[in-house]
Design an enzyme around this catalytic site. Structure first.
Site, PDB file in Angstrom:
ATOM      1  CG  HIS A 167      -1.546   3.725   5.064  1.00 49.39           C
ATOM      2  ND1 HIS A 167      -2.873   3.387   4.998  1.00 49.39           N
ATOM      3  CD2 HIS A 167      -0.883   2.743   4.407  1.00 49.39           C
ATOM      4  CE1 HIS A 167      -3.009   2.246   4.336  1.00 49.39           C
ATOM      5  NE2 HIS A 167      -1.810   1.845   3.965  1.00 49.39           N
ATOM      6  CB  SER A 190      -0.962   0.012   1.192  1.00 46.82           C
ATOM      7  OG  SER A 190      -0.234   0.108   2.398  1.00 46.82           O
ATOM      8  CG  ASP A 219      -5.708   4.638   5.382  1.00 49.70           C
ATOM      9  OD1 ASP A 219      -5.805   4.128   4.253  1.00 49.70           O
ATOM     10  OD2 ASP A 219      -4.610   4.908   5.916  1.00 49.70           O
TER      11      ASP A 219
END
Length: 180
Positions: free
Chosen positions: A96, A57, A123
């Site tokens: 992230h 990701s 998210d």
């Protein structure tokens, strides 16, 4: 007899003093590793100073198997920073980028919204049910450095537990049968 037979003969010939020396040496190694880990916890201010990237990701910045080094301090979290966070109800932390920061003027608390660089959306679907923002207590640390590909050892042992047990068994046998 081969390697296994030689190993069994070596185990049988171990004397008590040699066995105690090996057990104490193993204890020192384990204690040293724990001391180093606890020191890292104190120095970095993070509950987990080292994490492995488990998914794609964050590509192309971080690839699966990269090790991230984390640090956590009281400085405000800003958009663009890469953070590692835990979500209520999930055990595995997520790596992230912060894309939006919402600072409350009355309390000074900061809420953040994150997104993986390789993901299309933010998210919020990963957060706990009904949760729109991450709070500071969700954030484990901020990425300050990385080591590429070294985390693959962890991924392989997690995905194939038999390899982990074979490796631990082989190391234990090596320790027991060593003459030094």
């Amino acid at each position: 007899m081969g390697w296994i037979g030689d190993s069994i003969d070596s185990i049988k010939s171990i004397q008590i003093r040699q066995l105690l020396t090996q057990i104490i040496t193993l204890g020192i190694i384990v204690s040293s590793a724990l001391i180093i880990w606890k020191t890292l916890l104190c120095v970095t201010g993070s509950e987990s100073p080292v994490v492995v990237v488990l998914s794609g990701s964050m590509e192309p910045g971080f690839k699966r198997g990269d090790i991230l080094f984390l640090h956590m301090n009281e400085a405000p979290i800003r958009a663009g920073e890469i953070v590692v966070f835990n979500v209520d109800g999930r055990q595995i932390p997520i790596v992230h980028r912060v894309i939006k920061v919402h600072e409350r003027r009355d309390t000074g608390e900061v809420d953040v919204l994150t997104k993986g660089d390789n993901n299309r959306q933010h998210d919020r679907m990963l957060y706990a049910k009904g949760q729109q923002w991450l709070n500071r207590h969700h954030i484990v640390g901020r990425a300050v450095g990385f080591l590429p590909y070294v985390g693959w050892v962890t991924i392989i042992m997690t995905e194939n537990p038999i390899i982990k047990y074979v490796l631990i068994g082989a190391l234990g046998l090596l320790i027991i049968t060593s003459k030094d």
